[in-house]
Write a protein that holds these residues in place. Sequence first.
Motif, PDB file in Angstrom:
ATOM      1  N   ALA A 106      30.339  41.744  17.949  1.00  0.00           N
ATOM      2  CA  ALA A 106      30.406  43.208  18.025  1.00  0.00           C
ATOM      3  C   ALA A 106      31.697  43.718  17.406  1.00  0.00           C
ATOM      4  O   ALA A 106      32.681  42.979  17.261  1.00  0.00           O
ATOM      5  N   ARG A 107      31.667  44.988  17.050  1.00  0.00           N
ATOM      6  CA  ARG A 107      32.829  45.650  16.462  1.00  0.00           C
ATOM      7  C   ARG A 107      33.543  46.438  17.552  1.00  0.00           C
ATOM      8  O   ARG A 107      32.914  47.128  18.360  1.00  0.00           O
ATOM      9  N   LEU A 108      34.872  46.350  17.578  1.00  0.00           N
ATOM     10  CA  LEU A 108      35.672  47.084  18.561  1.00  0.00           C
ATOM     11  C   LEU A 108      36.345  48.304  17.938  1.00  0.00           C
ATOM     12  O   LEU A 108      36.295  49.401  18.481  1.00  0.00           O
ATOM     13  N   THR A 109      37.011  48.081  16.788  1.00  0.00           N
ATOM     14  CA  THR A 109      37.644  49.160  16.031  1.00  0.00           C
ATOM     15  C   THR A 109      37.445  48.843  14.549  1.00  0.00           C
ATOM     16  O   THR A 109      36.776  47.872  14.208  1.00  0.00           O
ATOM     17  N   VAL A 110      38.071  49.633  13.683  1.00  0.00           N
ATOM     18  CA  VAL A 110      37.927  49.375  12.241  1.00  0.00           C
ATOM     19  C   VAL A 110      38.600  48.069  11.838  1.00  0.00           C
ATOM     20  O   VAL A 110      38.279  47.505  10.783  1.00  0.00           O
ATOM     21  N   ASN A 111      39.533  47.561  12.663  1.00  0.00           N
ATOM     22  CA  ASN A 111      40.185  46.298  12.309  1.00  0.00           C
ATOM     23  C   ASN A 111      40.202  45.311  13.484  1.00  0.00           C
ATOM     24  O   ASN A 111      41.149  44.538  13.661  1.00  0.00           O
ATOM     25  N   ALA A 112      39.130  45.314  14.267  1.00  0.00           N
ATOM     26  CA  ALA A 112      39.020  44.353  15.372  1.00  0.00           C
ATOM     27  C   ALA A 112      37.558  44.121  15.723  1.00  0.00           C
ATOM     28  O   ALA A 112      36.752  45.055  15.720  1.00  0.00           O
ATOM     29  N   ASP A 113      37.222  42.866  16.023  1.00  0.00           N
ATOM     30  CA  ASP A 113      35.870  42.537  16.449  1.00  0.00           C
ATOM     31  C   ASP A 113      35.908  41.380  17.444  1.00  0.00           C
ATOM     32  O   ASP A 113      36.968  40.850  17.759  1.00  0.00           O
ATOM     33  N   VAL A 114      34.745  41.016  17.945  1.00  0.00           N
ATOM     34  CA  VAL A 114      34.605  39.890  18.866  1.00  0.00           C
ATOM     35  C   VAL A 114      33.653  38.887  18.228  1.00  0.00           C
ATOM     36  O   VAL A 114      32.619  39.281  17.653  1.00  0.00           O
ATOM     37  N   GLY A 115      33.988  37.612  18.305  1.00  0.00           N
ATOM     38  CA  GLY A 115      33.143  36.613  17.675  1.00  0.00           C
ATOM     39  C   GLY A 115      33.094  35.309  18.440  1.00  0.00           C
ATOM     40  O   GLY A 115      33.862  35.077  19.391  1.00  0.00           O
ATOM     41  N   TYR A 116      32.173  34.457  18.022  1.00  0.00           N
ATOM     42  CA  TYR A 116      31.960  33.143  18.644  1.00  0.00           C
ATOM     43  C   TYR A 116      32.202  32.058  17.605  1.00  0.00           C
ATOM     44  O   TYR A 116      31.828  32.199  16.432  1.00  0.00           O
ATOM     45  N   TYR A 117      32.840  30.952  18.039  1.00  0.00           N
ATOM     46  CA  TYR A 117      33.071  29.826  17.141  1.00  0.00           C
ATOM     47  C   TYR A 117      33.022  28.540  17.959  1.00  0.00           C
ATOM     48  O   TYR A 117      33.668  28.431  19.009  1.00  0.00           O
ATOM     49  N   SER A 118      32.241  27.583  17.497  1.00  0.00           N
ATOM     50  CA  SER A 118      32.218  26.256  18.124  1.00  0.00           C
ATOM     51  C   SER A 118      32.496  25.217  17.048  1.00  0.00           C
ATOM     52  O   SER A 118      32.110  25.385  15.888  1.00  0.00           O
ATOM     53  N   TRP A 119      33.187  24.141  17.445  1.00  0.00           N
ATOM     54  CA  TRP A 119      33.607  23.165  16.450  1.00  0.00           C
ATOM     55  C   TRP A 119      33.526  21.739  16.976  1.00  0.00           C
ATOM     56  O   TRP A 119      33.547  21.497  18.168  1.00  0.00           O
ATOM     57  N   ARG A 120      33.446  20.830  16.029  1.00  0.00           N
ATOM     58  CA  ARG A 120      33.389  19.401  16.343  1.00  0.00           C
ATOM     59  C   ARG A 120      34.793  18.864  16.584  1.00  0.00           C
ATOM     60  O   ARG A 120      35.708  19.143  15.811  1.00  0.00           O
ATOM     61  N   CYS A 121      34.935  18.095  17.634  1.00  0.00           N
ATOM     62  CA  CYS A 121      36.202  17.430  17.939  1.00  0.00           C
ATOM     63  C   CYS A 121      36.108  15.965  17.511  1.00  0.00           C
ATOM     64  O   CYS A 121      35.010  15.429  17.342  1.00  0.00           O
ATOM     65  N   PRO A 122      37.274  15.310  17.325  1.00  0.00           N
ATOM     66  CA  PRO A 122      37.238  13.890  16.961  1.00  0.00           C
ATOM     67  C   PRO A 122      36.442  13.086  17.992  1.00  0.00           C
ATOM     68  O   PRO A 122      36.637  13.251  19.194  1.00  0.00           O
ATOM     69  N   LYS A 123      35.540  12.247  17.520  1.00  0.00           N
ATOM     70  CA  LYS A 123      34.742  11.411  18.418  1.00  0.00           C
ATOM     71  C   LYS A 123      35.653  10.469  19.182  1.00  0.00           C
ATOM     72  O   LYS A 123      36.631   9.976  18.633  1.00  0.00           O
ATOM     73  N   PRO A 124      35.367  10.193  20.463  1.00  0.00           N
ATOM     74  CA  PRO A 124      34.194  10.618  21.241  1.00  0.00           C
ATOM     75  C   PRO A 124      34.469  11.815  22.171  1.00  0.00           C
ATOM     76  O   PRO A 124      33.830  11.956  23.192  1.00  0.00           O
ATOM     77  N   LEU A 125      35.438  12.668  21.820  1.00  0.00           N
ATOM     78  CA  LEU A 125      35.727  13.834  22.658  1.00  0.00           C
ATOM     79  C   LEU A 125      34.562  14.819  22.637  1.00  0.00           C
ATOM     80  O   LEU A 125      33.772  14.854  21.692  1.00  0.00           O
TER      81      LEU A 125
END
Length: 291
Positions: A106-125
């Motif tokens: 979603a957008r909050l202001t003209v220069n701010a938003d909210v987002g989701y990010y998921s990432w892979r960690c070094p195995k086996p974490l």
Amino acid sequence: MEKPAASTEPQGPRPVLGRESVQVPDDQDFRSFRSECEAEVGWNLTYSKAGVSVWVQAVEMDRTLHKIKCRMECRDVPAETLYDVLHDIEYRKKWDSNVIETFDIARLTVNADVGYYSWRCPKPLKNRDVITLRSWLPMGADYIIMNYSVKHPKYPPRKDLVRAVSIQTGYLIQSTGPKSCVITYLAQVDPKGSLPKWVVNKSSQFLAPKAMKKMYKACLKYPEWKQKHLPHFKPWLHPEQSPLPSLALSELSVQHADSLENIDESAVAESREERMGGAGGEGSDDDTSLT
């Protein structure tokens, strides 16, 4: 009456640690973040090679809170191109091999938003994810993008991922010429768990430099890629283009680290695949996806 002497201690960024309500960063927050990116006192240099340097915060070495700073010189990459690459979420899915899933919410202001990010960690974490409030500010020929963790009612922690906390993470992009710039990446993150020493060491000695180099390669290929993929669509420069729904700040709350489950992975050994390079090895960069 004599004025007290100005403090010589480095003034770090004003983290959102003490904030009880979600706020969009103001000019002071951006100035503070820039100062921390440029500070040298209190940082230990752990890597310096081929235009890439990495520091870790000395006082955080043996704690679960990890603070790291990376800087890279970017030849043949204008500051505005690097700024576009960091914003362009569709392009990130092409070049960021660590990403599992990422999307704007979603957008909050003209220069701010909210987002989701998921990432892979070094195995086996276990892999991690994060919900962040991201804000950005062009400053003449320079740019800042920074974020911190928030809670969104529709995106609670998932069972298959560990919800990490970004206390303050971001980029300072400084133009050094018409076709060159320097980028500084500063991250203060609670990974929500006691990580083994090999992960901390590997992050500063190998993973962070590799990620910076991969970003640089992506920047070189971005102008050509963007010409084929909605070349005029840049909502980070033209907020009227944003397709995101608006969201009131009151819908969000600050993500306090102590409200999330801690995962003890301190005794986890590095997998053979990670030690040998495997999917995260130096030779695994595949640039064919950037075309």
